[in-house]
Scaffold this motif. Structure first.
Motif, PDB file in Angstrom:
ATOM      1  N   LEU A 105      -6.931   3.206  -6.005  1.00  8.34           N
ATOM      2  CA  LEU A 105      -7.342   3.961  -4.834  1.00  8.34           C
ATOM      3  C   LEU A 105      -8.227   3.105  -3.924  1.00  8.34           C
ATOM      4  O   LEU A 105      -9.222   2.529  -4.372  1.00  8.34           O
ATOM      5  CB  LEU A 105      -8.116   5.211  -5.256  1.00  8.34           C
ATOM      6  N   ARG A 106      -7.836   3.012  -2.649  1.00  6.06           N
ATOM      7  CA  ARG A 106      -8.654   2.287  -1.672  1.00  6.06           C
ATOM      8  C   ARG A 106      -9.591   3.245  -0.952  1.00  6.06           C
ATOM      9  O   ARG A 106     -10.767   2.965  -0.775  1.00  6.06           O
ATOM     10  CB  ARG A 106      -7.749   1.586  -0.639  1.00  6.06           C
ATOM     11  N   MET A 107      -9.053   4.367  -0.513  1.00  8.08           N
ATOM     12  CA  MET A 107      -9.847   5.360   0.194  1.00  8.08           C
ATOM     13  C   MET A 107      -9.084   6.667   0.268  1.00  8.08           C
ATOM     14  O   MET A 107      -7.867   6.696   0.074  1.00  8.08           O
ATOM     15  CB  MET A 107     -10.187   4.877   1.613  1.00  8.08           C
ATOM     16  N   TYR A 118       0.842  -1.191   0.000  1.00  9.57           N
ATOM     17  CA  TYR A 118       0.000   0.000   0.000  1.00  9.57           C
ATOM     18  C   TYR A 118       0.884   1.251   0.000  1.00  9.57           C
ATOM     19  O   TYR A 118       2.023   1.222   0.471  1.00  9.57           O
ATOM     20  CB  TYR A 118      -0.909   0.024   1.234  1.00  9.57           C
ATOM     21  N   ALA A 119       0.320   2.331  -0.512  1.00  9.13           N
ATOM     22  CA  ALA A 119       1.044   3.605  -0.515  1.00  9.13           C
ATOM     23  C   ALA A 119       0.064   4.735  -0.255  1.00  9.13           C
ATOM     24  O   ALA A 119      -1.122   4.641  -0.584  1.00  9.13           O
ATOM     25  CB  ALA A 119       1.744   3.819  -1.858  1.00  9.13           C
ATOM     26  N   THR A 120       0.558   5.795   0.351  1.00  9.17           N
ATOM     27  CA  THR A 120      -0.268   6.986   0.589  1.00  9.17           C
ATOM     28  C   THR A 120       0.309   8.159  -0.188  1.00  9.17           C
ATOM     29  O   THR A 120       1.509   8.197  -0.482  1.00  9.17           O
ATOM     30  CB  THR A 120      -0.295   7.354   2.080  1.00  9.17           C
ATOM     31  N   SER A 121      -0.545   9.115  -0.506  1.00  5.71           N
ATOM     32  CA  SER A 121      -0.072  10.314  -1.196  1.00  5.71           C
ATOM     33  C   SER A 121      -1.045  11.468  -0.985  1.00  5.71           C
ATOM     34  O   SER A 121      -2.258  11.290  -1.099  1.00  5.71           O
ATOM     35  CB  SER A 121       0.092  10.052  -2.693  1.00  5.71           C
ATOM     36  N   PRO A 122      -0.503  12.671  -0.704  1.00  7.67           N
ATOM     37  CA  PRO A 122      -1.353  13.861  -0.619  1.00  7.67           C
ATOM     38  C   PRO A 122      -1.585  14.490  -1.993  1.00  7.67           C
ATOM     39  O   PRO A 122      -2.372  15.420  -2.121  1.00  7.67           O
ATOM     40  CB  PRO A 122      -0.543  14.790   0.291  1.00  7.67           C
ATOM     41  N   VAL A 123      -0.880  13.974  -3.009  1.00  9.92           N
ATOM     42  CA  VAL A 123      -1.050  14.459  -4.377  1.00  9.92           C
ATOM     43  C   VAL A 123      -1.950  13.462  -5.098  1.00  9.92           C
ATOM     44  O   VAL A 123      -1.494  12.450  -5.630  1.00  9.92           O
ATOM     45  CB  VAL A 123       0.308  14.608  -5.100  1.00  9.92           C
ATOM     46  N   LEU A 124      -3.246  13.737  -5.088  1.00  8.86           N
ATOM     47  CA  LEU A 124      -4.209  12.827  -5.693  1.00  8.86           C
ATOM     48  C   LEU A 124      -4.126  12.913  -7.215  1.00  8.86           C
ATOM     49  O   LEU A 124      -3.826  13.965  -7.775  1.00  8.86           O
ATOM     50  CB  LEU A 124      -5.623  13.179  -5.219  1.00  8.86           C
ATOM     51  N   GLU A 125      -4.381  11.816  -7.877  1.00 14.34           N
ATOM     52  CA  GLU A 125      -4.272  11.791  -9.328  1.00 14.34           C
ATOM     53  C   GLU A 125      -5.461  12.484  -9.979  1.00 14.34           C
ATOM     54  O   GLU A 125      -6.583  12.455  -9.464  1.00 14.34           O
ATOM     55  CB  GLU A 125      -4.184  10.347  -9.813  1.00 14.34           C
ATOM     56  N   ALA A 126      -5.219  13.087 -11.136  1.00  9.30           N
ATOM     57  CA  ALA A 126      -6.278  13.814 -11.843  1.00  9.30           C
ATOM     58  C   ALA A 126      -7.469  12.914 -12.156  1.00  9.30           C
ATOM     59  O   ALA A 126      -8.626  13.344 -12.081  1.00  9.30           O
ATOM     60  CB  ALA A 126      -5.709  14.431 -13.125  1.00  9.30           C
ATOM     61  N   LYS A 127      -7.195  11.649 -12.486  1.00 10.51           N
ATOM     62  CA  LYS A 127      -8.264  10.733 -12.880  1.00 10.51           C
ATOM     63  C   LYS A 127      -9.227  10.416 -11.746  1.00 10.51           C
ATOM     64  O   LYS A 127     -10.310   9.870 -11.985  1.00 10.51           O
ATOM     65  CB  LYS A 127      -7.676   9.433 -13.424  1.00 10.51           C
ATOM     66  N   GLU A 128      -8.857  10.764 -10.505  1.00 13.52           N
ATOM     67  CA  GLU A 128      -9.725  10.501  -9.366  1.00 13.52           C
ATOM     68  C   GLU A 128     -10.855  11.517  -9.235  1.00 13.52           C
ATOM     69  O   GLU A 128     -11.790  11.317  -8.470  1.00 13.52           O
ATOM     70  CB  GLU A 128      -8.900  10.487  -8.070  1.00 13.52           C
ATOM     71  N   PHE A 129     -10.754  12.615  -9.975  1.00 12.60           N
ATOM     72  CA  PHE A 129     -11.769  13.662  -9.901  1.00 12.60           C
ATOM     73  C   PHE A 129     -12.718  13.570 -11.095  1.00 12.60           C
ATOM     74  O   PHE A 129     -12.338  13.129 -12.180  1.00 12.60           O
ATOM     75  CB  PHE A 129     -11.098  15.037  -9.857  1.00 12.60           C
ATOM     76  N   THR A 130     -13.933  14.012 -10.897  1.00 12.97           N
ATOM     77  CA  THR A 130     -14.963  13.909 -11.934  1.00 12.97           C
ATOM     78  C   THR A 130     -14.521  14.548 -13.244  1.00 12.97           C
ATOM     79  O   THR A 130     -14.727  13.987 -14.332  1.00 12.97           O
ATOM     80  CB  THR A 130     -16.269  14.574 -11.458  1.00 12.97           C
ATOM     81  N   THR A 131     -13.922  15.720 -13.158  1.00 15.90           N
ATOM     82  CA  THR A 131     -13.506  16.422 -14.375  1.00 15.90           C
ATOM     83  C   THR A 131     -12.063  16.097 -14.773  1.00 15.90           C
ATOM     84  O   THR A 131     -11.547  16.661 -15.734  1.00 15.90           O
ATOM     85  CB  THR A 131     -13.642  17.942 -14.192  1.00 15.90           C
TER      86      THR A 131
END
Length: 365
Positions: free
Chosen positions: A358-360, A258-271
């Motif tokens: 992404l898990r959560m 598992y890995a954590t990141s405060p920089v979320l990927e663009a694909k995780e957002f609706t737009t």
């Protein structure tokens, strides 16, 4: 649109704006209305329009090296740049922190992707963070490890850097707050790959979950060492230094990665998906790491300048503190009085089928 009325000494041709000729018909060739202007060099273009007073320009400051080690910083050119009203940067926490006092001395707002808590702890009203900080990431690591991985005995390892050690210390503290036992706590440097002795120690201590801020190549070396001593019924949870393509080699080596990141990927957002599609179509490659945050910051900064109705750096900084800015990809950007992103979140990813999923994610770990 051509705007000849904006050009001095320009006289349109006599037939400009005239109705179509009576003999015009489908399939009949007609000269383009401005063709003669183009061939004569008289057609007006955007660059011909006079620049409005107070127009602001964006400029890119890029590193000449794709990957390198910063040994020293010469900030004289930064100090001497005239007319700068705001800065989006820098990608590196170390550079962001070093330059923050320079921008603050001139009331220049600085929007940075820096995750180091020190960036906003400097106390300058001009520092604004794009993403969540390492304090929240440390809590995310500790909380996820304690509540989702169902273990009793933990190890915390770091690479000896201020970033890695700080993150591991914070995660260990969170584990203790969750009533979990950290039975092994070790620091290395960011180059060590000899982990046979450590693997034996982890096995002897019956460690079930390894919290690590080692780099990806170090984590892979550690997993290989664990395989040698037949201690693979463990899970590895790291920071964003292991959320890499190379780390996919760890598939099947242990029970979970598992890995954590405060920089979320663009694909995780609706737009985010349409943003990525348009970007890749235009530039034939995906945006750089965290590029969508810089893209959104440009929109929010522009809105702050409009809200301030001024190009004065101090007025822009003041507007930044009160704005709830529209961000095309992530949705919104807004800051507290310290310059922390109010809705900055940390995501937890699991290595599955050769990719990170992404898990959560949460902004309230």
């Amino acid at each position: 649109m051509n705007r000849p009325e904006l050009l001095p000494n320009f006289t349109p041709p006599a037939d400009a704006g005239a109705a179509p000729a009576a003999d015009a018909a489908v399939g009949t060739g007609r000269p383009h209305e401005s063709a003669h202007l183009h061939v004569a060099g008289a057609a007006p273009y955007t660059d011909d329009l006079p620049e409005l007073a107070g127009t602001l320009h964006g400029a890119l400051g890029l590193s000449p090296l794709a990957h390198g080690v910063i040994e020293s910083l010469d900030l004289d050119r930064v100090r001497s740049l005239p007319g700068v009203v705001a800065v989006i940067g820098h990608l590196n926490s170390g550079v962001s922190i070093e330059t923050a006092p320079i921008y603050a001395a001139k009331d220049i707002a600085q929007i940075a992707i820096s995750t180091n808590p020190k960036f906003t702890q400097l106390g300058f009203p001009t520092t604004f963070r794009m993403v969540a900080n390492d304090t929240l990431q440390a809590r995310a690591i500790g909380s996820f490890a304690a509540t989702q991985l169902g273990a009793a005995r933990y190890a915390a390892l770091d690479d000896g850097t201020p970033y890695g050690k700080g993150l591991a210390d914070g995660a260990a503290e969170q584990l203790k707050a969750e009533k979990k036992e950290v039975v092994v706590r070790k620091s290395f440097d960011d180059k060590t790959v000899a982990f046979d002795e450590l693997a034996g120690e982890l096995k002897a201590a019956k460690v079930e979950v390894i919290v690590s801020t080692l780099n990806d190549f170090q984590a892979l070396a550690l997993l290989e060492a664990l395989r040698k001593v037949d201690h693979t019924k463990v899970s590895l949870l790291g920071g964003d230094t292991i959320k890499t393509t190379d780390m996919t080699k760890a598939m099947g080596m242990v029970e979970g990665v598992y890995a954590t990141s405060p920089v979320l990927e663009a694909k995780e957002f609706t737009t985010g998906k349409p943003f990525l599609e348009k970007y890749i179509e235009a530039y034939k490659k995906p945006p750089a790491y965290g590029g969508h945050y810089s893209y959104d910051s440009t929109y929010v900064l522009s809105a702050a300048i409009q809200k301030a109705k001024s190009a004065d750096p101090k007025a822009i900084t003041k507007a930044m503190h009160s704005i709830n800015g529209y961000a095309p990809v992530i949705g919104t950007m807004t800051w507290d009085d310290k310059g922390e992103q109010r809705y900055g979140a940390v995501g937890v990813y699991e290595l599955r089928s050769g990719s990170w999923e992404l898990r959560m994610r949460s902004d309230r770990w």
